[in-house]
Design a protein around this motif. Structure first.
Motif, mmCIF file in Angstrom:
data_model
loop_
_atom_site.group_PDB
_atom_site.id
_atom_site.type_symbol
_atom_site.label_atom_id
_atom_site.label_comp_id
_atom_site.label_asym_id
_atom_site.label_seq_id
_atom_site.Cartn_x
_atom_site.Cartn_y
_atom_site.Cartn_z
ATOM 1 N N LEU A 17 0.822 -1.205 0.000
ATOM 2 C CA LEU A 17 0.000 0.000 0.000
ATOM 3 C C LEU A 17 0.859 1.258 0.000
ATOM 4 N N CYS A 18 1.923 1.262 0.821
ATOM 5 C CA CYS A 18 2.804 2.435 0.892
ATOM 6 C C CYS A 18 3.514 2.671 -0.448
ATOM 7 N N ASP A 19 3.967 1.580 -1.072
ATOM 8 C CA ASP A 19 4.618 1.716 -2.385
ATOM 9 C C ASP A 19 3.657 2.335 -3.391
ATOM 10 N N HIS A 20 2.410 1.904 -3.333
ATOM 11 C CA HIS A 20 1.425 2.435 -4.274
ATOM 12 C C HIS A 20 1.168 3.926 -4.010
ATOM 13 N N ILE A 21 1.109 4.306 -2.727
ATOM 14 C CA ILE A 21 0.888 5.712 -2.389
ATOM 15 C C ILE A 21 2.052 6.564 -2.882
ATOM 16 N N ARG A 22 3.289 6.094 -2.696
ATOM 17 C CA ARG A 22 4.452 6.855 -3.152
ATOM 18 C C ARG A 22 4.475 7.016 -4.658
ATOM 19 N N SER A 23 3.996 5.951 -5.334
ATOM 20 C CA SER A 23 3.987 6.049 -6.800
ATOM 21 C C SER A 23 2.974 7.083 -7.281
ATOM 22 N N ARG A 24 1.903 7.247 -6.556
ATOM 23 C CA ARG A 24 0.879 8.209 -6.931
ATOM 24 C C ARG A 24 1.147 9.603 -6.345
ATOM 25 N N CYS A 25 1.923 9.640 -5.267
ATOM 26 C CA CYS A 25 2.210 10.922 -4.605
ATOM 27 C C CYS A 25 3.727 11.049 -4.433
ATOM 28 N N PRO A 26 4.462 11.322 -5.502
ATOM 29 C CA PRO A 26 5.936 11.344 -5.443
ATOM 30 C C PRO A 26 6.503 12.466 -4.581
ATOM 31 N N ASP A 27 5.668 13.455 -4.187
ATOM 32 C CA ASP A 27 6.179 14.545 -3.353
ATOM 33 C C ASP A 27 6.425 14.123 -1.908
ATOM 34 N N PHE A 28 5.962 12.959 -1.509
ATOM 35 C CA PHE A 28 6.214 12.438 -0.171
ATOM 36 C C PHE A 28 7.482 11.600 -0.183
ATOM 37 N N ALA A 29 8.425 11.950 0.709
ATOM 38 C CA ALA A 29 9.682 11.215 0.759
ATOM 39 C C ALA A 29 9.506 9.822 1.329
ATOM 40 N N ASP A 30 8.573 9.700 2.254
ATOM 41 C CA ASP A 30 8.382 8.388 2.888
ATOM 42 C C ASP A 30 6.935 8.240 3.332
ATOM 43 N N VAL A 31 6.426 7.062 3.201
ATOM 44 C CA VAL A 31 5.097 6.701 3.689
ATOM 45 C C VAL A 31 5.252 5.423 4.503
ATOM 46 N N PHE A 32 4.736 5.443 5.696
ATOM 47 C CA PHE A 32 4.941 4.298 6.584
ATOM 48 C C PHE A 32 3.634 3.937 7.270
ATOM 49 N N VAL A 33 3.313 2.665 7.325
ATOM 50 C CA VAL A 33 2.142 2.151 8.046
ATOM 51 C C VAL A 33 2.602 1.007 8.934
ATOM 52 N N GLU A 34 2.292 1.109 10.229
ATOM 53 C CA GLU A 34 2.633 0.050 11.171
ATOM 54 C C GLU A 34 1.344 -0.592 11.677
ATOM 55 N N PRO A 35 0.975 -1.773 11.195
ATOM 56 C CA PRO A 35 -0.263 -2.434 11.650
ATOM 57 C C PRO A 35 -0.163 -2.778 13.143
ATOM 58 N N GLU A 36 -1.227 -2.544 13.846
ATOM 59 C CA GLU A 36 -1.316 -2.909 15.267
ATOM 60 C C GLU A 36 -2.545 -3.779 15.466
ATOM 61 N N ILE A 37 -2.333 -4.978 15.945
ATOM 62 C CA ILE A 37 -3.443 -5.905 16.180
ATOM 63 C C ILE A 37 -3.305 -6.504 17.563
ATOM 64 N N SER A 38 -4.409 -6.990 18.094
ATOM 65 C CA SER A 38 -4.395 -7.650 19.395
ATOM 66 C C SER A 38 -5.543 -8.638 19.454
ATOM 67 N N PHE A 39 -5.203 -9.867 19.744
ATOM 68 C CA PHE A 39 -6.244 -10.887 19.900
ATOM 69 C C PHE A 39 -6.799 -10.916 21.320
ATOM 70 N N THR A 40 -6.231 -10.085 22.190
ATOM 71 C CA THR A 40 -6.681 -10.114 23.592
ATOM 72 C C THR A 40 -7.837 -9.156 23.856
ATOM 73 N N GLN A 41 -8.299 -8.433 22.840
ATOM 74 C CA GLN A 41 -9.400 -7.488 23.019
ATOM 75 C C GLN A 41 -10.648 -7.925 22.266
ATOM 76 N N ALA A 42 -10.826 -9.229 22.115
ATOM 77 C CA ALA A 42 -11.852 -9.725 21.201
ATOM 78 C C ALA A 42 -13.162 -10.118 21.867
ATOM 79 N N PHE A 43 -13.305 -9.926 23.193
ATOM 80 C CA PHE A 43 -14.567 -10.286 23.848
ATOM 81 C C PHE A 43 -15.632 -9.261 23.488
#
Length: 619
Positions: free
Chosen positions: A240-266
């Motif tokens: 996804l980040c690679d695709h965003i950079r290809s469409r928005c070359p003015d951004f030097a870096d795009v970063f996404v850090e997924p955060e998940i937790s299976f302990t909050q599923a009740f």
């Protein structure tokens, strides 16, 4: 982390209510709409289990509406602040002191924040680390010269907090560490409505879910699955980040850090009932009787569950070299009028249940109730009396200021007299007397004089063993704003320690000394209560109740006993010696005398005046 007390401001009717204790148990008493439910809701807001609503914010005291017809402005902030005690693991992990003030507050946007009272970092950027994303935290750490920089957020925040603690100024409110919220007490709220009972059930099961998730075997398995899923999501995020950079070359870096937790599923649980196979209905369709019985069963199950947790996980002393381990978090059970609409048998079960829960080491209990049995069943300093004053809740606690506010003598006296909390809180006027003679005679004399009982007039009569005890009780009640009168014999003026000297009394009661302290017999020059009754009256009653063995009693017989020694003792001895039916003691003698009177005019003038004044003050 254990909560010992909390304060509330800007929350519903709680403009500024301070130092509400969290005990085993704390009793919230008071009239309807006095603020009991608001106190319970504010506690839940503090620990994060209640979301602030716009209507929870307190109106400013201006009242009325503005020129556009809109409601008055509300307070800028709704704040609930608690005093917490931290265990060694929490102190070491979060770099915090053993005792800490923590507050949760929210403003007009209703977005709440958790804050601690700590030294404020000199660098503004270190005051709220929760506002940064992981890449920004890494960049900040590098800029401050921290090396190497860890990959995990929690480890980066820990290093930044350590850096900030060495470069901080005076204390103030700063953002709490994000993971500290997980150590706040768990609040289990129980009420009598069907919806509240289902909420209670879900809350308890969610607590069990979190306990299961803390199991090391399950954690290891879940962490493996989480790591696999996170790795796959990272690959998706990179694409996804690679695709965003290809469409928005003015951004030097795009970063996404997924955060998940299976302990909050009740997600929750719903209770369904069936009296006949296949015919399931919800709790709110099952009737009030079933609702109350099921609610009590859930509370009992919760109690057993908490007890079993205490038994299976005893605290073991650490040996040298062992890593610190977190202690079990505090559980605070709150009951909102649990005895409403219950018969006496079920009320007794609830009382026993609360006592059992309060005995569990990691459990505290807060009960909002009108039940006199519950109010009388705890220490008076653990009773919080809430009442409305000009539309705002004010709090009253008796004997809570310091350990000297109820001295040892008064504690022993209260235990001997059965001085009930409910009476201290709710009676309108108190009459403290020396002993059993007045205690037995005054109710009869008051009824004859005023045409009603002391109880009907809202007057609580307490015999205090002696004149010193009566003065102790009167002083205590006066200092806590109670309407009180202390009636003692006039010869108390000469008592040891000079406690009844006018100047000593004025140091305590000030200008109200004459209203509060009544020296019985003093206006007529008598020394004691018994002397108020005339010689003719004594003779009439004696001939009726204690007939003389060989002749009738005369006024002269009683007149001869005045002026030397204690009149009451001499009369009691004479009646006992010269009548087969003579009284066994002064209390019985004065009870029989009062019982024999038939007209209000037969009550001595000083007593009639005192009774009329008591009735007026109680009204």
């Amino acid at each position: 982390m254990y909560l010992s007390s909390f304060s509330v401001s800007g929350f519903r009717s709680l403009v500024n209510v301070t130092d509400i204790p969290v005990s085993r148990p704390t009793i919230l008493a008071g009239h309807n709409d006095g603020g009991k439910s608001a106190v319970l809701a504010s506690l839940q807001f503090l620990v994060g289990s209640y979301s602030l609503d716009g209507d929870d914010r307190t109106y400013m005291p201006t009242g009325g509406v503005d020129t556009q017809g809109e409601a008055s402005r509300r307070y800028e902030l709704s704040v609930v602040e608690g005093v917490f005690t931290l265990d060694e693991w929490e102190q070491d992990t979060f770099r915090l002191p053993p005792q800490l003030r923590i507050r949760r507050c929210a403003g007009e946007d209703l977005v709440d924040s958790l804050e601690c009272w700590l030294p404020i970092p000199d660098d503004d950027r270190l005051r709220d680390l929760s506002m940064y994303r992981v890449p920004e935290l890494k960049e900040l750490a590098k800029e401050l010269g921290i090396s190497p920089v860890p990959q995990r957020r929690a480890e980066i925040e820990d290093l930044l907090r350590a850096y900030a603690s060495e470069r901080s100024g005076p204390p103030g409110w700063v953002a709490a560490p994000a993971s500290l919220a997980g150590r706040l007490p768990q609040v289990l709220a129980f009420g009598g409505r069907a919806s509240a009972i289902e909420d209670s059930m879900r809350s308890v099961l969610h607590g069990r879910f979190q306990a299961h998730m803390a199991d090391e075997v399950l954690q290891e398995r879940l962490q493996t699955i989480e790591a696999d899923v996170k790795e796959r999501l990272r690959a998706d995020a990179k694409s996804l980040c690679d695709h965003i950079r290809s469409r928005c070359p003015d951004f030097a870096d795009v970063f996404v850090e997924p955060e998940i937790s299976f302990t909050q599923a009740f997600r929750g649980a719903r209770l369904r009932l069936a009296r006949t196979s296949g015919e399931h209905v919800g709790l709110d369709q099952s009737g009030q009787g079933s609702t109350r019985r099921i609610g009590l069963a859930i509370w009992e199950w919760t109690s057993r569950l908490l007890s079993s947790e205490e038994d299976v996980e005893p605290e073991a002393p650490l040996e040298e070299g062992d890593a610190l381990q977190p202690t079990r978090c505090q559980t605070i059970i709150v009951y909102d009028e649990p005895d409403t609409h219950l018969d006496y048998s079920h009320q007794r079960k609830i009382m026993q249940l609360i006592r059992e829960q309060s005995a569990i080491s990691h459990v505290s209990v807060i009960v909002a109730t009108h039940s006199m049995n519950l109010i009388d069943g705890v220490d008076i300093s653990d009773v919080v009396n809430l009442k409305l004053y000009e539309g705002r809740t004010v709090m009253e606690r008796l004997g809570a200021e310091d350990h000297d506010s109820i001295d040892l003598h008064l504690q022993q006296l209260a235990a001997a007299l059965g001085l009930r909390n409910s009476v201290l809180l709710h009676e309108r006027c108190f009459l403290a007397v020396e002993g059993p003679s007045e205690q037995r005679a005054f109710p009869l004399l008051f009824r004859l004089s005023e045409g009603m009982s002391l109880q009907s007039a809202g007057i609580a009569l307490w015999a205090c063993c002696n004149n010193e005890g009566a003065l102790h009780l009167a002083r205590y009640l006066f200092e806590h704003g109670r309407t009180v009168v202390v009636a003692v014999d006039a010869d108390s003026r000469n008592a040891g320690k000079g406690m009844f000297k006018e100047e000593r009394l004025r140091r305590t009661f000030g200008e109200k000394t004459r209203e509060i302290v009544k020296m019985i017999g003093e206006p007529e020059g008598f020394n004691e209560f018994e002397e108020l009754f005339g010689d003719d009256m004594w003779a009439v009653v004696a001939n009726k109740v204690w007939p003389r063995n060989d002749s009738l009693w005369s006024a002269e017989d009683f007149k001869a006993l005045r002026g030397g020694g204690k009149f009451s003792s001499r009369v009691q001895s004479m009646l006992h010696e010269q009548s087969e039916q003579g009284p066994g003691g002064k209390p019985e003698m004065m009870f029989q005398l009062a019982l024999a009177l038939t007209q209000p005019s037969e009550v001595p003038t000083q007593l009639r005046e005192m009774f009329a004044e008591l009735r007026q003050r109680a009204a």
